[in-house]
Scaffold this active site. Sequence first.
Site, PDB file in Angstrom:
ATOM      1  N   CYS A   1       0.753  -1.242   0.154  1.00  0.00           N
ATOM      2  CA  CYS A   1      -0.037  -0.167   0.274  1.00  0.00           C
ATOM      3  C   CYS A   1       0.985   1.205   0.096  1.00  0.00           C
ATOM      4  O   CYS A   1       1.651   1.150   0.935  1.00  0.00           O
ATOM      5  CB  CYS A   1      -1.036   0.138   1.201  1.00  0.00           C
ATOM      6  SG  CYS A   1      -1.560   1.654   1.646  1.00  0.00           S
TER       7      CYS A   1
ATOM      8  N   CYS B   1       0.539   3.253   3.497  1.00  0.00           N
ATOM      9  CA  CYS B   1       0.732   2.885   4.720  1.00  0.00           C
ATOM     10  C   CYS B   1       2.115   3.330   5.251  1.00  0.00           C
ATOM     11  O   CYS B   1       3.091   3.622   4.377  1.00  0.00           O
ATOM     12  CB  CYS B   1       0.902   1.185   4.852  1.00  0.00           C
ATOM     13  SG  CYS B   1      -0.573   0.219   4.865  1.00  0.00           S
TER      14      CYS B   1
ATOM     15  N   HIS C   1      -4.127   0.206   7.873  1.00  0.00           N
ATOM     16  CA  HIS C   1      -4.821   0.116   6.690  1.00  0.00           C
ATOM     17  C   HIS C   1      -6.237  -0.432   6.574  1.00  0.00           C
ATOM     18  O   HIS C   1      -6.889  -0.288   5.782  1.00  0.00           O
ATOM     19  CB  HIS C   1      -3.759  -0.799   6.140  1.00  0.00           C
ATOM     20  CG  HIS C   1      -4.030  -1.232   4.515  1.00  0.00           C
ATOM     21  ND1 HIS C   1      -3.760  -0.439   3.777  1.00  0.00           N
ATOM     22  CD2 HIS C   1      -4.755  -2.288   3.892  1.00  0.00           C
ATOM     23  CE1 HIS C   1      -4.069  -0.828   2.356  1.00  0.00           C
ATOM     24  NE2 HIS C   1      -5.013  -1.824   2.451  1.00  0.00           N
TER      25      HIS C   1
ATOM     26  N   ASN D   1     -13.282  10.379  -0.881  1.00  0.00           N
ATOM     27  CA  ASN D   1     -13.838   9.563  -1.829  1.00  0.00           C
ATOM     28  C   ASN D   1     -13.650   8.092  -1.100  1.00  0.00           C
ATOM     29  O   ASN D   1     -12.346   7.742  -1.006  1.00  0.00           O
ATOM     30  CB  ASN D   1     -12.904   9.314  -3.300  1.00  0.00           C
ATOM     31  CG  ASN D   1     -13.252  10.291  -4.173  1.00  0.00           C
ATOM     32  OD1 ASN D   1     -14.624  10.695  -4.279  1.00  0.00           O
ATOM     33  ND2 ASN D   1     -12.346  10.597  -5.129  1.00  0.00           N
TER      34      ASN D   1
ATOM     35  N   SER E   1      -8.867   4.993  -5.138  1.00  0.00           N
ATOM     36  CA  SER E   1      -7.802   4.134  -5.661  1.00  0.00           C
ATOM     37  C   SER E   1      -7.173   3.248  -4.635  1.00  0.00           C
ATOM     38  O   SER E   1      -6.405   2.353  -4.756  1.00  0.00           O
ATOM     39  CB  SER E   1      -6.506   5.120  -6.121  1.00  0.00           C
ATOM     40  OG  SER E   1      -6.165   6.033  -5.035  1.00  0.00           O
TER      41      SER E   1
ATOM     42  N   HIS F   1      -6.970   2.264   2.006  1.00  0.00           N
ATOM     43  CA  HIS F   1      -6.460   2.637   3.075  1.00  0.00           C
ATOM     44  C   HIS F   1      -7.258   3.977   3.424  1.00  0.00           C
ATOM     45  O   HIS F   1      -7.461   4.892   2.630  1.00  0.00           O
ATOM     46  CB  HIS F   1      -4.907   3.088   3.096  1.00  0.00           C
ATOM     47  CG  HIS F   1      -4.121   3.186   4.153  1.00  0.00           C
ATOM     48  ND1 HIS F   1      -3.328   2.563   4.743  1.00  0.00           N
ATOM     49  CD2 HIS F   1      -4.203   4.572   4.915  1.00  0.00           C
ATOM     50  CE1 HIS F   1      -2.811   3.142   5.912  1.00  0.00           C
ATOM     51  NE2 HIS F   1      -3.481   4.365   6.092  1.00  0.00           N
TER      52      HIS F   1
ATOM     53  N   HIS G   1      -8.303   7.565   3.622  1.00  0.00           N
ATOM     54  CA  HIS G   1      -7.696   8.679   3.433  1.00  0.00           C
ATOM     55  C   HIS G   1      -8.698   9.688   2.898  1.00  0.00           C
ATOM     56  O   HIS G   1      -9.797   9.298   2.195  1.00  0.00           O
ATOM     57  CB  HIS G   1      -6.390   8.497   2.367  1.00  0.00           C
ATOM     58  CG  HIS G   1      -7.107   7.912   1.173  1.00  0.00           C
ATOM     59  ND1 HIS G   1      -7.327   6.857   0.826  1.00  0.00           N
ATOM     60  CD2 HIS G   1      -6.975   8.615  -0.031  1.00  0.00           C
ATOM     61  CE1 HIS G   1      -7.720   6.655  -0.452  1.00  0.00           C
ATOM     62  NE2 HIS G   1      -7.423   7.978  -1.152  1.00  0.00           N
TER      63      HIS G   1
ATOM     64  N   GLN H   1      -8.682  13.920   0.670  1.00  0.00           N
ATOM     65  CA  GLN H   1      -7.930  14.692  -0.167  1.00  0.00           C
ATOM     66  C   GLN H   1      -8.327  16.147   0.235  1.00  0.00           C
ATOM     67  O   GLN H   1      -9.291  16.404   0.699  1.00  0.00           O
ATOM     68  CB  GLN H   1      -8.001  14.560  -1.854  1.00  0.00           C
ATOM     69  CG  GLN H   1      -7.635  13.269  -2.084  1.00  0.00           C
ATOM     70  CD  GLN H   1      -7.430  13.195  -3.597  1.00  0.00           C
ATOM     71  OE1 GLN H   1      -7.001  13.986  -4.307  1.00  0.00           O
ATOM     72  NE2 GLN H   1      -8.078  12.175  -4.502  1.00  0.00           N
TER      73      GLN H   1
HETATM   74  P1  H2U Z   1      -8.439   8.878  -4.175  1.00  0.00           P
HETATM   75  O1  H2U Z   1      -8.619   9.381  -3.102  1.00  0.00           O
HETATM   76  O2  H2U Z   1      -9.055   8.910  -5.361  1.00  0.00           O
HETATM   77  O3  H2U Z   1      -8.267   7.492  -3.897  1.00  0.00           O
HETATM   78  O4  H2U Z   1      -6.971   9.333  -4.373  1.00  0.00           O
HETATM   79  C1  H2U Z   1      -5.900   9.245  -3.878  1.00  0.00           C
HETATM   80  C2  H2U Z   1      -4.824  10.358  -4.505  1.00  0.00           C
HETATM   81  O5  H2U Z   1      -3.515   9.763  -3.734  1.00  0.00           O
HETATM   82  C3  H2U Z   1      -4.500  10.580  -5.817  1.00  0.00           C
HETATM   83  O6  H2U Z   1      -4.984  11.900  -6.051  1.00  0.00           O
HETATM   84  C4  H2U Z   1      -2.530  10.359  -4.821  1.00  0.00           C
HETATM   85  C5  H2U Z   1      -3.176  10.496  -6.000  1.00  0.00           C
HETATM   86  O7  H2U Z   1      -2.500  11.485  -6.931  1.00  0.00           O
HETATM   87  N1  H2U Z   1      -1.333   9.449  -4.701  1.00  0.00           N
HETATM   88  C6  H2U Z   1      -0.091  10.048  -4.274  1.00  0.00           C
HETATM   89  O8  H2U Z   1      -0.166  11.228  -4.092  1.00  0.00           O
HETATM   90  N2  H2U Z   1       0.923   9.403  -4.161  1.00  0.00           N
HETATM   91  C7  H2U Z   1       1.054   7.926  -4.198  1.00  0.00           C
HETATM   92  O9  H2U Z   1       2.029   7.221  -4.060  1.00  0.00           O
HETATM   93  C8  H2U Z   1      -0.340   7.378  -4.789  1.00  0.00           C
HETATM   94  C9  H2U Z   1      -1.427   8.092  -4.838  1.00  0.00           C
HETATM   95 ZN    ZN Z   2      -2.417   1.010   3.777  1.00  0.00          ZN
END
Ligand code: H2U
Ligand code: ZN
Length: 349
Positions: A52, A55, A115, A155, A163, A166, A168, A170
């Site tokens: 992940c 993590c 996670h 989201n 994506s 875990h 999270h 934004q």
């Molecule tokens: P979601 O909330 O839609 O899952 O998006 C996760 C965000 O995390 C996504 O905007 C960022 C992606 O650009 N990301 C990173 O900044 N670093 C990473 O290693 C993977 C995902």
């Molecule tokens: Zn994780």
Amino acid sequence: METFQFTEHAHRRYNPLTGDWILVSPHRTKRPWQGKVENPPITKRPSYDPTCYLCPGNERAGGLKNPDYTNVYVFTNDFSALVPDVPAGEYIHGDLLRAESERGLCKVVCFSPRHDLTIPEMDVNAIKNVVDVWTTQYEELGALDYISYVQIFENKGDIMGCSNPHPHGQIWAQACVPHEPSKESEKQRLYLEKHQATLLGDYLELEVKLQERIVTSNRHFVALVPFWAFWPFEAMIISRQSKQHLLQLNDDERNAFADIYKQLTIMYDNLFNVSFPYSAGIHQAPTDGHDHPEWHLHMHFYPPLLRSATIKKFMVGYEMLANPQRDITAEQAAQRLRDVAQTHYKSNS
Ligand code: H2U
Ligand code: ZN
């Protein structure tokens, strides 16, 4: 002809926050409720996943490494949609072609080092830490001279394009006030001018009196399905007192915010016994250097599920081309949410 009743007849409902309308067709739900509560196997994720990118201690997709964080962890999005160093500029051809450069920045907020957790499964204290971080991020980002709006959102679920499981969220902060909060700003400003009270303060007073769409509440917040809801189980968390932004919440109020966020998401998960997907986010005063007495802090939840863990509402056809529409009324949705157990379905098993 019988007299119009909005519990029976097709009608349009007005969203006073945005000025938009939605079409409601309650007669289509006369047929008995056929929502099925599935019992999908309870999938257990590991508390740490070496693959992940969110993590603690792991390498991210951008090549940077996460620290061994033990609380909430914020980092600049490695694939930011908005970046600070964009030159000012515009592209204009008469009234038809128009573009403007936009500056901003994007952050990712890991809610927990664990996670395997989601908001409804976290302790209120741990969720309070998330609210605290949102508050400082709003303050820090909002203080940047080129940032006029800070959008905090989550989201959840792959159905929403999330994506990674875990936990999270934004934050996107930018130079202009984006479309949705901008419409709400205008409507709230006009309402305050006319009534010397905030739009959502008056709305909440009405909802508390009517008791038809309230889902749950605590001392400082109310969660309800708004009268004008579009998504089947759309909800809003509204502060009882008119607060313009997170910085106006004291410790007790931030704790109450964490509590209602947990309560509502537990109800969501229990509705179809599934980790309930949604997009949710906080709307609050712009950080454009002006005072915003019209603004009343709230959080929107837009979940796509309609009848079960797998049957979602699509925004297609008439809705894409003409107008958003729903069958189940906001009142029925609120009732269904009130009827679920208050303990998370996973802890029941
Ligand atoms: P979601 O909330 O839609 O899952 O998006 C996760 C965000 O995390 C996504 O905007 C960022 C992606 O650009 N990301 C990173 O900044 N670093 C990473 O290693 C993977 C995902
Ligand atoms: Zn994780």
